[in-house]
Motif scaffolding. Structure first.
Motif, PDB file in Angstrom:
ATOM      1  N   PHE A  70       0.842  -1.203   0.000  1.00 34.53           N
ATOM      2  CA  PHE A  70       0.000   0.000   0.000  1.00 34.53           C
ATOM      3  C   PHE A  70       0.875   1.251   0.000  1.00 34.53           C
ATOM      4  CE2 PHE A  70      -3.528  -2.742   1.484  1.00 34.53           C
ATOM      5  CZ  PHE A  70      -4.537  -2.257   0.677  1.00 34.53           C
ATOM      6  N   GLY A  71       1.960   1.216   0.789  1.00 35.81           N
ATOM      7  CA  GLY A  71       2.872   2.355   0.826  1.00 35.81           C
ATOM      8  C   GLY A  71       3.516   2.613  -0.521  1.00 35.81           C
ATOM      9  N   LEU A  72       3.922   1.526  -1.223  1.00 38.51           N
ATOM     10  CA  LEU A  72       4.513   1.674  -2.547  1.00 38.51           C
ATOM     11  C   LEU A  72       3.492   2.245  -3.525  1.00 38.51           C
ATOM     12  CD1 LEU A  72       6.914   1.206  -4.422  1.00 38.51           C
ATOM     13  CD2 LEU A  72       6.137  -1.154  -4.731  1.00 38.51           C
ATOM     14  N   ALA A  73       2.254   1.754  -3.461  1.00 41.14           N
ATOM     15  CA  ALA A  73       1.200   2.283  -4.331  1.00 41.14           C
ATOM     16  C   ALA A  73       0.947   3.765  -4.033  1.00 41.14           C
ATOM     17  CB  ALA A  73      -0.084   1.474  -4.149  1.00 41.14           C
ATOM     18  N   MET A  74       0.947   4.131  -2.746  1.00 38.16           N
ATOM     19  CA  MET A  74       0.724   5.522  -2.372  1.00 38.16           C
ATOM     20  C   MET A  74       1.873   6.406  -2.842  1.00 38.16           C
ATOM     21  SD  MET A  74      -1.844   6.932  -0.906  1.00 38.16           S
ATOM     22  CE  MET A  74      -2.279   8.637  -0.528  1.00 38.16           C
ATOM     23  N   LEU A  75       3.087   5.872  -2.838  1.00 39.95           N
ATOM     24  CA  LEU A  75       4.241   6.623  -3.318  1.00 39.95           C
ATOM     25  C   LEU A  75       4.067   6.972  -4.790  1.00 39.95           C
ATOM     26  CD1 LEU A  75       7.049   7.565  -2.231  1.00 39.95           C
ATOM     27  CD2 LEU A  75       7.982   5.474  -3.212  1.00 39.95           C
ATOM     28  N   PHE A  76       3.586   6.031  -5.583  1.00 34.22           N
ATOM     29  CA  PHE A  76       3.376   6.293  -7.005  1.00 34.22           C
ATOM     30  C   PHE A  76       2.149   7.166  -7.234  1.00 34.22           C
ATOM     31  CE2 PHE A  76       6.629   3.252  -7.493  1.00 34.22           C
ATOM     32  CZ  PHE A  76       7.100   3.360  -8.780  1.00 34.22           C
ATOM     33  N   PHE A  77       1.132   7.052  -6.370  1.00 36.88           N
ATOM     34  CA  PHE A  77      -0.014   7.957  -6.470  1.00 36.88           C
ATOM     35  C   PHE A  77       0.435   9.397  -6.256  1.00 36.88           C
ATOM     36  CE2 PHE A  77      -3.264  10.525  -4.480  1.00 36.88           C
ATOM     37  CZ  PHE A  77      -4.365  10.328  -5.297  1.00 36.88           C
ATOM     38  N   VAL A  78       1.249   9.623  -5.234  1.00 36.71           N
ATOM     39  CA  VAL A  78       1.742  10.973  -4.954  1.00 36.71           C
ATOM     40  C   VAL A  78       2.565  11.491  -6.127  1.00 36.71           C
ATOM     41  CG1 VAL A  78       3.285  12.313  -3.471  1.00 36.71           C
ATOM     42  CG2 VAL A  78       1.675  10.700  -2.460  1.00 36.71           C
ATOM     43  N   ALA A  79       3.391  10.614  -6.710  1.00 34.14           N
ATOM     44  CA  ALA A  79       4.200  11.024  -7.861  1.00 34.14           C
ATOM     45  C   ALA A  79       3.304  11.470  -9.013  1.00 34.14           C
ATOM     46  CB  ALA A  79       5.107   9.883  -8.297  1.00 34.14           C
ATOM     47  N   GLY A  80       2.273  10.679  -9.324  1.00 37.82           N
ATOM     48  CA  GLY A  80       1.355  11.062 -10.393  1.00 37.82           C
ATOM     49  C   GLY A  80       0.580  12.314 -10.067  1.00 37.82           C
ATOM     50  N   ASN A  81       0.244  12.495  -8.791  1.00 35.20           N
ATOM     51  CA  ASN A  81      -0.544  13.651  -8.367  1.00 35.20           C
ATOM     52  C   ASN A  81       0.270  14.942  -8.372  1.00 35.20           C
ATOM     53  OD1 ASN A  81      -3.020  14.820  -7.064  1.00 35.20           O
ATOM     54  ND2 ASN A  81      -1.577  15.169  -5.397  1.00 35.20           N
ATOM     55  N   GLU A  82       1.568  14.840  -8.141  1.00 29.93           N
ATOM     56  CA  GLU A  82       2.385  16.049  -8.012  1.00 29.93           C
ATOM     57  C   GLU A  82       3.020  16.485  -9.321  1.00 29.93           C
ATOM     58  OE1 GLU A  82       5.007  16.626  -4.864  1.00 29.93           O
ATOM     59  OE2 GLU A  82       3.669  15.847  -3.315  1.00 29.93           O
ATOM     60  N   PHE A 279       3.215  10.073   3.686  1.00 29.39           N
ATOM     61  CA  PHE A 279       4.525  10.180   4.329  1.00 29.39           C
ATOM     62  C   PHE A 279       4.463  10.098   5.851  1.00 29.39           C
ATOM     63  CE2 PHE A 279       4.834  12.505   0.276  1.00 29.39           C
ATOM     64  CZ  PHE A 279       5.759  11.683  -0.347  1.00 29.39           C
ATOM     65  N   GLY A 280       3.256  10.128   6.414  1.00 30.74           N
ATOM     66  CA  GLY A 280       3.127   9.942   7.852  1.00 30.74           C
ATOM     67  C   GLY A 280       2.783   8.517   8.245  1.00 30.74           C
ATOM     68  N   PHE A 281       2.344   7.705   7.268  1.00 36.30           N
ATOM     69  CA  PHE A 281       1.888   6.352   7.608  1.00 36.30           C
ATOM     70  C   PHE A 281       2.433   5.298   6.643  1.00 36.30           C
ATOM     71  CE2 PHE A 281      -1.956   3.340   7.350  1.00 36.30           C
ATOM     72  CZ  PHE A 281      -1.360   2.427   8.196  1.00 36.30           C
ATOM     73  N   LEU A 282       1.983   5.312   5.388  1.00 34.30           N
ATOM     74  CA  LEU A 282       2.208   4.173   4.509  1.00 34.30           C
ATOM     75  C   LEU A 282       3.601   4.125   3.894  1.00 34.30           C
ATOM     76  CD1 LEU A 282      -1.275   4.126   2.732  1.00 34.30           C
ATOM     77  CD2 LEU A 282      -0.410   2.446   4.372  1.00 34.30           C
ATOM     78  N   VAL A 283       4.085   5.248   3.386  1.00 34.91           N
ATOM     79  CA  VAL A 283       5.382   5.252   2.710  1.00 34.91           C
ATOM     80  C   VAL A 283       6.527   4.882   3.653  1.00 34.91           C
ATOM     81  CG1 VAL A 283       7.043   6.681   1.457  1.00 34.91           C
ATOM     82  CG2 VAL A 283       4.607   6.837   0.910  1.00 34.91           C
ATOM     83  N   PRO A 284       6.572   5.403   4.898  1.00 37.54           N
ATOM     84  CA  PRO A 284       7.643   4.948   5.798  1.00 37.54           C
ATOM     85  C   PRO A 284       7.649   3.437   6.013  1.00 37.54           C
ATOM     86  CG  PRO A 284       6.596   6.902   6.684  1.00 37.54           C
ATOM     87  CD  PRO A 284       5.780   6.480   5.503  1.00 37.54           C
ATOM     88  N   ILE A 285       6.466   2.826   6.052  1.00 30.29           N
ATOM     89  CA  ILE A 285       6.406   1.371   6.218  1.00 30.29           C
ATOM     90  C   ILE A 285       7.063   0.679   5.034  1.00 30.29           C
ATOM     91  CG2 ILE A 285       4.860  -0.622   6.370  1.00 30.29           C
ATOM     92  CD1 ILE A 285       2.921   1.086   7.937  1.00 30.29           C
ATOM     93  N   PHE A 286       6.848   1.203   3.814  1.00 27.95           N
ATOM     94  CA  PHE A 286       7.474   0.605   2.636  1.00 27.95           C
ATOM     95  C   PHE A 286       8.994   0.647   2.736  1.00 27.95           C
ATOM     96  CE2 PHE A 286       9.562   1.687  -1.432  1.00 27.95           C
ATOM     97  CZ  PHE A 286       9.537   0.432  -2.007  1.00 27.95           C
ATOM     98  N   PHE A 287       9.552   1.806   3.077  1.00 32.37           N
ATOM     99  CA  PHE A 287      11.007   1.920   3.125  1.00 32.37           C
ATOM    100  C   PHE A 287      11.598   1.131   4.292  1.00 32.37           C
ATOM    101  CE2 PHE A 287      10.266   5.801   0.517  1.00 32.37           C
ATOM    102  CZ  PHE A 287      11.084   5.451  -0.549  1.00 32.37           C
ATOM    103  N   ILE A 288      10.930   1.139   5.432  1.00 30.80           N
ATOM    104  CA  ILE A 288      11.414   0.325   6.562  1.00 30.80           C
ATOM    105  C   ILE A 288      11.337  -1.158   6.214  1.00 30.80           C
ATOM    106  CG2 ILE A 288      10.933  -0.348   8.956  1.00 30.80           C
ATOM    107  CD1 ILE A 288       9.941   2.542   9.409  1.00 30.80           C
TER     108      ILE A 288
END
Length: 420
Positions: A70-82, A279-288
């Motif tokens: 989910f964190g990885l998917a959210m990372l790419f969502f943010v990339a597309g959104n920004e 960046f407060g929840f899902l993405v940190p879990i992906f990198f950790i």
């Protein structure tokens, strides 16, 4: 109320992962005055430290791996959104795309030298032509460079370096022949393109009014809509046999278009909510979790695999960094071009995704997979840090530092304290 049993080790792992998510920004902040280290660096390193490779306090679990996806998917969502396609359209996008094609060809060529078969060569090539836009965006934002010519060039590079590899993964590793895979991919592109076009033409009065009414209530219609769009396009891409990250990236673009005509205040608040979830929840879990799952033993057990780590790191600079110079802003200084090269060669999420595919399908060995991921991790650890140091040598960077120094001096004059 009946108790919900936790899997063995899950409760401890969740607590420790939450602690690491807090420790990472604190560690980054503690070194801020000495050297600017991206938060993702600490997230990955702490994951390795407490994971099975070293201390063994955190064990991989299916639940945490799912959250990490989910964190990885959210990372790419943010990339597309920004990504502001209006800003990168023209020279930045064209040159970044040309640079990516060169990177893919060079990466596959390097893959044929290092790998035994064509499938493994393509895996290596796709990994080496990627750019971690999702990881770079918060770094650029924190450095105040997201709207600068440098930031625009890096955004264009990241857009090509994330969208291009996703297309390649969907074409070559969907389990279909190239012809049917191309047809399915074109179908997905047509469907999402039509949705984005219709969203750009509509006024969305009902959507915007509902978003405004629930912006500060428990209704949170904007966040719920984001989760629906993200889930729908991720599921659609998976049903079609495409990489789920392609759907996540498209979902970010679609949401940006749908909310573009909303009041500016509402869009700002929604961006803050997206950042909080990502960046407060899902993405940190992906990198950790990337650090936790990193197979350090596969590297240390094989001198050949360990030797591939610096080889792949150098290849990232050559095959991805050098072609990235095509997108450098006109009249860039040597330090600015060095920063562009380092930012362009920063890659991890795509490397993790494509090596997982190669390892699961038996196309590459665990040693090569670990070496690629290790090089990607080192690129995230080192390249943005070195790029920021290069930016400080540019005229704009020196001007920014002098302004900050003047502000600190002014504050010191008012408070009577010595400037830091």
């Amino acid at each position: 109320m009946p108790e919900v049993p936790l899997m063995p080790g899950l409760s401890t792992s969740l607590i420790l992962i939450a602690m690491l998510a807090i420790a990472a920004p604190l560690a980054s902040r503690s070194l801020d005055r000495v050297v600017k280290v991206p938060i993702v660096v600490f997230e990955i390193v702490l994951g390795i430290l407490l994971g099975p490779s070293l201390l063994g306090w955190i064990q991989p679990t299916e639940f945490v791996d799912t959250l990490a996806q989910f964190g990885l998917a959210m990372l790419f969502f943010v990339a597309g959104n920004e990504i502001d396609f209006g800003v990168i359209r023209g020279r930045p996008a064209a040159r970044a795309s040309a640079g990516w094609v060169i990177s893919l060809a060079a990466g596959i060529g390097a893959g044929f030298v290092l790998a035994p078969g064509p499938e493994a060569a393509v895996i290596i090539g796709v990994a080496l032509c990627s750019t971690a836009l999702g990881a770079l965006l918060p770094i650029l934002r924190d450095a105040g460079e997201s709207k600068s010519p440098m930031g625009i060039a890096v955004t264009a590079l990241g857009a090509a370096g994330e969208f291009g590899p996703l297309i390649a993964i969907s074409l070559f590793f969907s389990g279909r022949e190239l012809g049917p895979a191309t047809a399915v991919l074109l179908g997905f592109v047509v469907l999402t393109g039509l949705a984005i076009y219709l969203a750009s033409r509509a006024r969305h009065t009902l959507l915007h009014s509902q978003v405004t009414r629930t912006l500060h209530t428990s209704g949170q219609f904007a966040v719920r809509s984001i989760m629906f769009i993200l889930t729908a396009l991720v599921v659609l891409s998976m049903v079609l046999g495409l990489d789920m990250l392609l759907g996540a990236f498209a979902a970010g673009v679609l949401w940006k278009v749908a909310i573009a005509r909303a009041p500016e205040h509402d869009r700002h608040v929604i961006e803050m909510k997206i950042d909080a979830i990502a960046f407060g929840f899902l993405v940190p879990i992906f990198f950790i979790d990337t650090g936790i799952d990193f197979d350090l033993r596969a590297l240390t057990a094989s001198p050949a695999a360990l030797a591939l780590v610096p080889v792949f790191l150098i290849l990232l600079l050559i095959t991805r960094g050098l072609p990235s110079l095509l997108a450098a802003p006109p009249k860039s200084s040597p330090a600015g071009k060095g920063a562009i090269m380092l930012f362009g060669a920063t890659g991890l999420p795509i490397i993790v995704a494509v090596t997982a595919i190669g390892r699961n399908e038996g196309l590459i060995s665990s040693g090569i997979s670990s070496a690629l991921v290790g090089a990607g991790m080192l690129s995230v650890l080192l390249f943005p840090l070195l790029a920021l140091r290069q930016l400080q040598r540019t005229p704009s960077g020196r001007q920014g530092r002098s302004k900050k120094s003047r502000r600190r001096q002014d504050q010191a004059n008012v408070t009577g304290e010595a400037p830091h």
